[in-house]
Design a protein around this motif. Structure first.
Motif, PDB file in Angstrom:
ATOM      1  N   GLY A   1       8.221   4.220   3.148  1.00  0.00           N
ATOM      2  CA  GLY A   1       9.538   4.443   2.919  1.00  0.00           C
ATOM      3  C   GLY A   1      10.945   2.989   2.932  1.00  0.00           C
ATOM      4  O   GLY A   1      10.846   2.607   1.804  1.00  0.00           O
ATOM      5  N   ASP A   2      11.603   2.829   4.399  1.00  0.00           N
ATOM      6  CA  ASP A   2      12.585   2.087   4.187  1.00  0.00           C
ATOM      7  C   ASP A   2      11.748   0.768   5.538  1.00  0.00           C
ATOM      8  O   ASP A   2      12.727  -0.313   5.285  1.00  0.00           O
ATOM      9  CB  ASP A   2      13.972   2.587   5.257  1.00  0.00           C
ATOM     10  N   GLU A   3      10.902   0.952   5.322  1.00  0.00           N
ATOM     11  CA  GLU A   3      10.029  -0.223   6.000  1.00  0.00           C
ATOM     12  C   GLU A   3      10.038  -1.618   5.339  1.00  0.00           C
ATOM     13  O   GLU A   3      10.160  -1.882   4.503  1.00  0.00           O
ATOM     14  CB  GLU A   3       8.538  -0.443   6.565  1.00  0.00           C
ATOM     15  N   PRO A   4      10.534  -2.854   6.878  1.00  0.00           N
ATOM     16  CA  PRO A   4      10.584  -3.977   5.860  1.00  0.00           C
ATOM     17  C   PRO A   4       8.776  -4.595   5.023  1.00  0.00           C
ATOM     18  O   PRO A   4       8.522  -4.078   5.183  1.00  0.00           O
ATOM     19  CB  PRO A   4      10.976  -4.803   7.266  1.00  0.00           C
ATOM     20  N   ASP A   5       9.291  -5.305   4.077  1.00  0.00           N
ATOM     21  CA  ASP A   5       8.632  -6.453   3.363  1.00  0.00           C
ATOM     22  C   ASP A   5       7.625  -5.562   2.292  1.00  0.00           C
ATOM     23  O   ASP A   5       6.558  -5.861   2.697  1.00  0.00           O
ATOM     24  CB  ASP A   5       6.979  -6.560   4.456  1.00  0.00           C
ATOM     25  N   PHE A   6       8.190  -4.529   1.978  1.00  0.00           N
ATOM     26  CA  PHE A   6       8.240  -3.741   0.979  1.00  0.00           C
ATOM     27  C   PHE A   6       6.053  -3.365   1.184  1.00  0.00           C
ATOM     28  O   PHE A   6       5.379  -4.098   0.502  1.00  0.00           O
ATOM     29  CB  PHE A   6       8.302  -4.346  -0.405  1.00  0.00           C
ATOM     30  N   ARG A   7       6.013  -2.384   2.440  1.00  0.00           N
ATOM     31  CA  ARG A   7       4.679  -2.515   2.933  1.00  0.00           C
ATOM     32  C   ARG A   7       3.713  -1.465   1.889  1.00  0.00           C
ATOM     33  O   ARG A   7       4.715  -1.096   1.329  1.00  0.00           O
ATOM     34  CB  ARG A   7       4.321  -1.930   3.807  1.00  0.00           C
ATOM     35  N   PRO A   8       2.509  -1.815   1.662  1.00  0.00           N
ATOM     36  CA  PRO A   8       2.240  -2.858   2.105  1.00  0.00           C
ATOM     37  C   PRO A   8       1.774  -4.043   1.218  1.00  0.00           C
ATOM     38  O   PRO A   8       1.432  -5.103   1.238  1.00  0.00           O
ATOM     39  CB  PRO A   8       0.556  -1.754   2.232  1.00  0.00           C
ATOM     40  N   TRP A   9       2.777  -3.976   0.144  1.00  0.00           N
ATOM     41  CA  TRP A   9       2.241  -5.491  -1.074  1.00  0.00           C
ATOM     42  C   TRP A   9       3.531  -6.372  -0.144  1.00  0.00           C
ATOM     43  O   TRP A   9       2.289  -7.261  -0.308  1.00  0.00           O
ATOM     44  CB  TRP A   9       3.310  -4.626  -2.380  1.00  0.00           C
ATOM     45  N   GLY A  10       4.355  -6.676  -0.132  1.00  0.00           N
ATOM     46  CA  GLY A  10       5.058  -7.971   0.805  1.00  0.00           C
ATOM     47  C   GLY A  10       4.410  -7.830   2.074  1.00  0.00           C
ATOM     48  O   GLY A  10       4.303  -9.445   2.174  1.00  0.00           O
ATOM     49  N   SER A  11       4.145  -6.957   2.776  1.00  0.00           N
ATOM     50  CA  SER A  11       3.250  -7.514   3.754  1.00  0.00           C
ATOM     51  C   SER A  11       2.033  -8.100   3.763  1.00  0.00           C
ATOM     52  O   SER A  11       0.953  -8.016   4.922  1.00  0.00           O
ATOM     53  CB  SER A  11       2.789  -6.267   5.361  1.00  0.00           C
ATOM     54  N   GLN A  12       1.491  -8.032   2.578  1.00  0.00           N
ATOM     55  CA  GLN A  12      -0.048  -8.111   2.538  1.00  0.00           C
ATOM     56  C   GLN A  12      -1.334  -8.134   3.185  1.00  0.00           C
ATOM     57  O   GLN A  12      -2.274  -8.396   3.202  1.00  0.00           O
ATOM     58  CB  GLN A  12      -0.395  -9.959   2.512  1.00  0.00           C
TER      59      GLN A  12
ATOM     60  N   GLY B   1      -8.352  11.004 -19.985  1.00  0.00           N
ATOM     61  CA  GLY B   1      -7.354   9.853 -20.391  1.00  0.00           C
ATOM     62  C   GLY B   1      -6.590   9.457 -19.264  1.00  0.00           C
ATOM     63  O   GLY B   1      -4.921   9.161 -20.043  1.00  0.00           O
ATOM     64  N   THR B   2      -6.900   8.992 -18.263  1.00  0.00           N
ATOM     65  CA  THR B   2      -5.418   8.720 -17.355  1.00  0.00           C
ATOM     66  C   THR B   2      -5.486   7.395 -17.472  1.00  0.00           C
ATOM     67  O   THR B   2      -6.312   6.417 -17.622  1.00  0.00           O
ATOM     68  CB  THR B   2      -6.729   9.084 -15.719  1.00  0.00           C
ATOM     69  N   ARG B   3      -3.884   7.314 -16.721  1.00  0.00           N
ATOM     70  CA  ARG B   3      -4.735   5.458 -16.686  1.00  0.00           C
ATOM     71  C   ARG B   3      -3.156   5.683 -15.288  1.00  0.00           C
ATOM     72  O   ARG B   3      -2.306   6.966 -14.492  1.00  0.00           O
ATOM     73  CB  ARG B   3      -3.344   5.631 -17.576  1.00  0.00           C
ATOM     74  N   VAL B   4      -3.925   4.323 -14.296  1.00  0.00           N
ATOM     75  CA  VAL B   4      -3.035   3.781 -12.971  1.00  0.00           C
ATOM     76  C   VAL B   4      -1.490   3.792 -12.988  1.00  0.00           C
ATOM     77  O   VAL B   4      -1.675   3.171 -14.473  1.00  0.00           O
ATOM     78  CB  VAL B   4      -3.942   3.658 -11.809  1.00  0.00           C
ATOM     79  N   VAL B   5      -0.744   4.709 -13.289  1.00  0.00           N
ATOM     80  CA  VAL B   5       0.799   3.739 -13.648  1.00  0.00           C
ATOM     81  C   VAL B   5       1.258   3.300 -11.976  1.00  0.00           C
ATOM     82  O   VAL B   5       1.949   2.364 -11.803  1.00  0.00           O
ATOM     83  CB  VAL B   5       1.213   4.931 -14.169  1.00  0.00           C
ATOM     84  N   LYS B   6       1.277   4.143 -10.483  1.00  0.00           N
ATOM     85  CA  LYS B   6       2.675   3.943  -9.377  1.00  0.00           C
ATOM     86  C   LYS B   6       1.540   3.952  -8.497  1.00  0.00           C
ATOM     87  O   LYS B   6       0.794   4.303  -8.519  1.00  0.00           O
ATOM     88  CB  LYS B   6       3.237   5.094  -9.583  1.00  0.00           C
ATOM     89  N   VAL B   7       1.855   2.881  -7.683  1.00  0.00           N
ATOM     90  CA  VAL B   7       1.326   3.068  -6.530  1.00  0.00           C
ATOM     91  C   VAL B   7       1.949   2.867  -5.183  1.00  0.00           C
ATOM     92  O   VAL B   7       2.794   1.696  -5.232  1.00  0.00           O
ATOM     93  CB  VAL B   7      -0.418   2.169  -6.442  1.00  0.00           C
ATOM     94  N   GLY B   8       1.256   3.744  -3.965  1.00  0.00           N
ATOM     95  CA  GLY B   8       2.509   3.018  -2.990  1.00  0.00           C
ATOM     96  C   GLY B   8       1.473   3.057  -1.736  1.00  0.00           C
ATOM     97  O   GLY B   8       0.668   2.388  -2.070  1.00  0.00           O
ATOM     98  N   PHE B   9       1.867   3.068  -0.452  1.00  0.00           N
ATOM     99  CA  PHE B   9       1.130   2.971   0.794  1.00  0.00           C
ATOM    100  C   PHE B   9      -0.211   3.671   0.972  1.00  0.00           C
ATOM    101  O   PHE B   9      -1.391   2.828   0.937  1.00  0.00           O
ATOM    102  CB  PHE B   9       2.240   2.856   2.160  1.00  0.00           C
TER     103      PHE B   9
END
Length: 281
Positions: free
Chosen positions: A80-91, A216-224
């Motif tokens: 969503g709009d949570e800070p730190d670009f979760r979970p990536w920026g929030s580690q 023949g799948t490929r991982v392209v996009k990942v979210g929380f």
């Protein structure tokens, strides 16, 4: 003003063996930073992430260079709009908690998950009846792995097309780089925990590796807690699609139980579909 820069200086800290040196020097990365793990003070970086939106065409170029440098690109979505670009920026990443995908048998995992999804012992009789109705015409017995259809497109070329389409739809997506042999293994390597309420990511990645080989799948996009794959060999009729849908329900039960509420309806959606999406509560 173009702030992009050659990649190797910062990435040397993340990737041993000079992997970053194998990136084409003409591949300019946008400003970014190394991302560590939230585990016990371990400062070892697990991935690199851009500070801003992924430039158009960069995912495709990085995917093309993966064979030489071993860095798999991911389009990263926030919660969503949570800070730190979760979970990536929030580690919020936990690689030490993930098993190696190579330790698992995908068929055995799917069989066990299907049994758990089809015959939840906590159901009362009415819930059990509703559950069976949702999974018709298949029953509680595992139907077996879906066959591998013929490839309709080159998997990597389709992945490039899918990445471009996803980025046009959501231009705020960032780009990430993980040292891994494939997109499936990148999820476990970086410690993504999106499916943690279902199982740990090493097991999920084992099934995704099987899909890379069979569909023949490929991982392209990942979210929380979301995942998007390109699919170069989707099912082409309902009989094939029902078996693929059973694998999807085993991996991600809510895709039917809180989604279409009908395995057959979901299977219909999979026919000739070149992008699969998953979400976990």
């Amino acid at each position: 003003m173009n702030d992009s820069q050659p990649p190797s200086c910062e990435l040397r800290r993340l990737f041993a063996g000079g992997a970053a040196d194998h990136l084409d020097r003409s591949t300019l990365l946008p400003p970014g930073r190394l991302i560590g793990s939230d585990e016990g003070g371990d400062a070892t970086p697990v991935m690199w992430m851009s500070e801003g939106p992924a430039p158009a065409g960069l995912w495709e170029k990085l995917r093309h260079e993966h064979a030489g440098c071993g860095l798999w690109p991911l389009l990263l979505a926030p919660l969503g709009d949570e800070p730190d670009f979760r979970p990536w920026g929030s580690q919020e990443l936990y690689p030490q908690q993930m098993s190696s995908p190579g330790r698992h048998d995908a068929a055995a995992l799917l069989r066990g998950w299907w049994r758990r999804a089809a015959t939840d012992p906590t159901d009362d009789p009415q819930d059990a009846q509703e559950r069976q109705a949702m999974l018709a015409p298949l029953g509680p017995a595992w139907p077996g792995l879906a066959p591998s259809p013929a490839l309709e497109e080159d998997p990597d070329t389709l992945a490039d097309t899918t990445a471009a389409r996803l980025l046009r739809h959501r231009p705020e997506l960032r780009i990430g780089l993980v040292r891994a042999d494939s997109g499936a293994e990148a999820l476990a390597a970086c410690g993504w925990s999106g499916p943690c309420n279902h199982d740990e990511t090493g097991t999920i990645a084992a099934v995704l590796r099987s899909w890379e080989q069979r569909f023949g799948t490929r991982v392209v996009k990942v979210g929380f807690d979301t995942l998007h794959l390109s699919v170069a060999a989707p099912p082409t009729d309902l009989d094939e699609a029902l078996l693929v849908a059973a694998e999807h329900v085993a991996l991600c039960p809510d895709i039917v139980f809180q989604g279409t509420e009908s395995l057959t309806d979901y299977a219909q959606e999979l026919i000739d579909e070149d992008c699969w999406s998953f979400w976990w509560d």
